[in-house]
Design an enzyme around this catalytic site. Structure first.
Site, PDB file in Angstrom:
ATOM      1  N   SER A 520      46.974  38.958 -26.994  1.00 20.14           N
ATOM      2  CA  SER A 520      48.210  39.821 -27.336  1.00 20.14           C
ATOM      3  C   SER A 520      47.871  41.234 -26.802  1.00 20.14           C
ATOM      4  CB  SER A 520      48.331  39.736 -28.530  1.00 20.14           C
ATOM      5  OG  SER A 520      48.432  38.605 -29.197  1.00 20.14           O
ATOM      6  N   CYS A 521      47.195  41.342 -25.535  1.00 19.82           N
ATOM      7  CA  CYS A 521      46.863  42.551 -24.965  1.00 19.82           C
ATOM      8  C   CYS A 521      46.194  43.828 -25.746  1.00 19.82           C
ATOM      9  CB  CYS A 521      48.203  43.117 -24.419  1.00 19.82           C
ATOM     10  SG  CYS A 521      49.023  42.165 -22.902  1.00 19.82           S
TER      11      CYS A 521
END
Length: 595
Positions: A520-521
């Site tokens: 999720s970055c």
């Protein structure tokens, strides 16, 4: 098709019997969940007359004689159709090797509407969370989300929210009923555009309870665009420190490159380290601190971690402003990354006056995408040093002389070129929806769904007693002020081996479940929860293409997870479909069987 035929027959009989018992006018006025309870609980049914139910042994009142033939006919027709559908479903070939692992009833989520077990589970859920779950939202989902009827189950609201049907229709009506043109002119369409854009600015300020005396709105391409503005224009020096939480998004981590470029330093920290630092600072005098009084420092933290959903205390803003936190001399300004927080919780900038607050509107209400803003305190904005100028940011400039004059208003200086004015004008309709429902209602509604989902997943066990899931976040707090509506997890097989999260995500996609996989970055939160050391991260960087690609293991170490996130258009059926998928896919199955 997943459930015994007798259960369906009992449900048909129960439904038909109930229909003849409940007075139509009374039932129509009841809330949906109460109507469900009346259908499932004979003690709540209303007889047509007292004379029709005078026997203690009789479970239901006898329906009027004139309806017996019709009821029998409906029963026979229903049974006949059910047998045909069941036979047809079992004869259908699998569409892919992955879908063959799953029960047939999961191939189309529309079947959940006729599932009596889901019906009963929802009734129990509504009773348990009746003070939190919003019936208003539940009723509006079918109307506002047409894709629900197509069997789509959307569980990635932190990635992007959804736009409701009425919102989109209102936008179409709005932009097609008036003529809007490029601003920077005095023609009627330009003036109309300027007027509507200014209304949008004021609406954003009002929504976050920020006074125009204290804050300005800079429209950006999204939260990342706002972060980039601060990084590029912050008054960095060789004496500056950039402090950020480990659980920050990649877009926040990128700001450290600007600090280093100007000779400054960066510090990666967490709540525990900050508390220890504050305790040490209380034992020191100001003169003992390193650095210069003229230096400016930046502290950045997320209101909600987009990976785990863990919420951070907003009191950190005041702690850095008043000097109780921060290890160097000088002034600390605070950046609050609110992108994952504001879609499901109210933010009051009068109470928590962060200096810089980036948000993305598509994460709040779905449309328009590619648009956000940076809310900046006017006092802090005066410190920013912008270099590049463009059309719309200056009053005038000269060609041969090195001269240009910035526009007076702060926001105008940072909005390069022509604004996406049609998108900005449509913000009104998204904010109208959120204000109509209420942010506190959305907060409680999404918490109820997330808490129920977490409790159901935590209770799942393989046949040998092995837990099925490993969770990342602060779910044990049972507090919506500490944990947002995000469930991040990995899956274990009966022997305690990790399932390949990418394979699980593929199976979810085959069954129209929209969930997120990878990091999720957010490498700090992801690798921190997974205990992945930095050297393996560097190895992973050489082999992986993106943080969400199909490489789930590096040197035997799992390097990602699965994320479910909820929004204001989530409802119980979404969670129930997801839980049914998990049970059918993972229980008592080895990790190798999904490879």
């Amino acid at each position: 098709m997943g459930y015994p035929m007798t259960n369906y027959l009992e449900w048909i009989l129960d439904t038909c019997g109930t229909a003849s018992q409940i007075q139509h006018e009374t039932v129509k006025a009841l809330p949906t969940w109460e109507r469900m309870q009346r259908r499932l609980d004979p003690s709540m049914r209303t007889p047509h007359s007292a004379a029709e139910d005078h026997s203690d042994d009789q479970k239901y009142s006898k329906p009027p004689q004139r309806n017996n033939g019709r009821v029998k006919l409906f029963l026979l027709l229903g049974l006949f159709c059910l047998v045909l559908v069941s036979a047809f479903a079992f004869c259908l070939p699998s569409q892919s090797p992955r879908s063959s692992l799953l029960p047939k009833f999961l191939s189309n989520s529309r079947g959940r509407k006729s599932d009596p077990h889901c019906y009963r589970r929802k009734c129990e859920f509504m009773e348990r969370y009746k003070d939190l779950y919003s019936q208003e939202i539940d009723d509006m989902v079918a109307k506002q989300r047409p894709e629900v009827e197509k069997g789509e189950v959307y569980l990635d609201f932190t990635g992007a929210s959804l736009a409701g049907k009425d919102q989109l229709m209102a936008i179409l009506e709005h932009v097609s009923s008036h003529l809007y043109g490029n601003s920077h002119s005095v023609n009627p369409s330009s003036i109309r555009t300027d007027r509507e854009v200014e209304k949008a600015r004021r609406m954003v300020l009002d929504f976050f309870n920020a006074s125009p005396r204290d804050y300005s709105v800079i429209f950006t391409s999204g939260a990342t665009g706002g972060l980039k503005i601060v990084g590029e224009t912050f008054p960095w020096s060789a004496d500056s420190e950039f402090v950020y939480m480990k659980a920050n998004h990649n877009s926040v981590l990128g700001i450290r490159e600007y600090a280093l470029q100007h000779g400054g330093v960066y510090t990666c920290t967490d709540i525990e380290s900050l508390a220890e630092q504050a305790a040490t600072k209380r034992t020191m005098s100001y003169d003992e601190l390193p650095g210069k009084e003229s230096a400016y420092h930046l502290f950045a933290f997320p209101a909600t971690c987009n990976f785990s959903g863990k919420k951070f205390p907003l009191d950190l803003i005041e702690s850095f402003h008043n000097g109780s936190m921060g290890s160097m001399k000088g002034r600390y300004l605070v950046m609050l990354d609110a992108a994952a927080f504001v879609p499901t919780a109210p933010l009051d900038l009068t109470k928590y006056p962060a200096d810089f607050v980036p948000v993305s509107f598509y994460k709040m209400f779905g449309f328009p995408s590619g648009l956000g803003c940076l809310l900046v305190r006017n006092e802090a904005a005066e410190l920013l040093k912008k270099t590049f100028f463009s059309g719309g940011t200056v009053v005038t400039s000269t060609v041969d002389l090195h001269y240009h004059k910035w526009r007076a208003r702060i926001g105008d200086r940072f909005e390069d070129g022509t604004l996406p004015f049609l998108n900005i004008i449509t913000l009104k309709h998204g904010f109208d929806v959120l204000k109509q429902v209420g942010m506190e209602t959305i907060k409680q509604h999404t918490y109820a769904l997330a808490h129920y989902c977490y409790e159901e997943m935590r209770a799942m066990r393989h046949r040998n007693g092995q837990p099925v899931f490993k969770f990342y976040g602060d779910h044990e707090s049972n507090d919506p002020d500490k944990q947002g509506p995000i469930i991040n997890f990995n899956c274990f097989d009966p022997e305690g081996a990790f399932f390949d999260y990418y394979k699980v995500a593929e199976l979810a996609s085959d069954n129209h479940l929209h969930i997120r996989s990878g990091c999720s970055c957010n490498p700090g939160a992801c690798y921190g929860y997974l205990h992945v050391p930095s050297d393996i991260v560097q190895v992973a960087a050489e082999k992986k293409q993106t943080c969400g690609d199909e490489m789930a293991f590096i040197d035997g170490k799992i390097v990602g997870s699965l994320r479910v996130s909820l929004g204001y258009l989530s409802r119980f059926e979404d969670i129930d479909s997801f839980l049914t998928f998990l049970r059918a896919t993972l229980l008592n199955r080895s990790a190798e069987s999904l490879s």
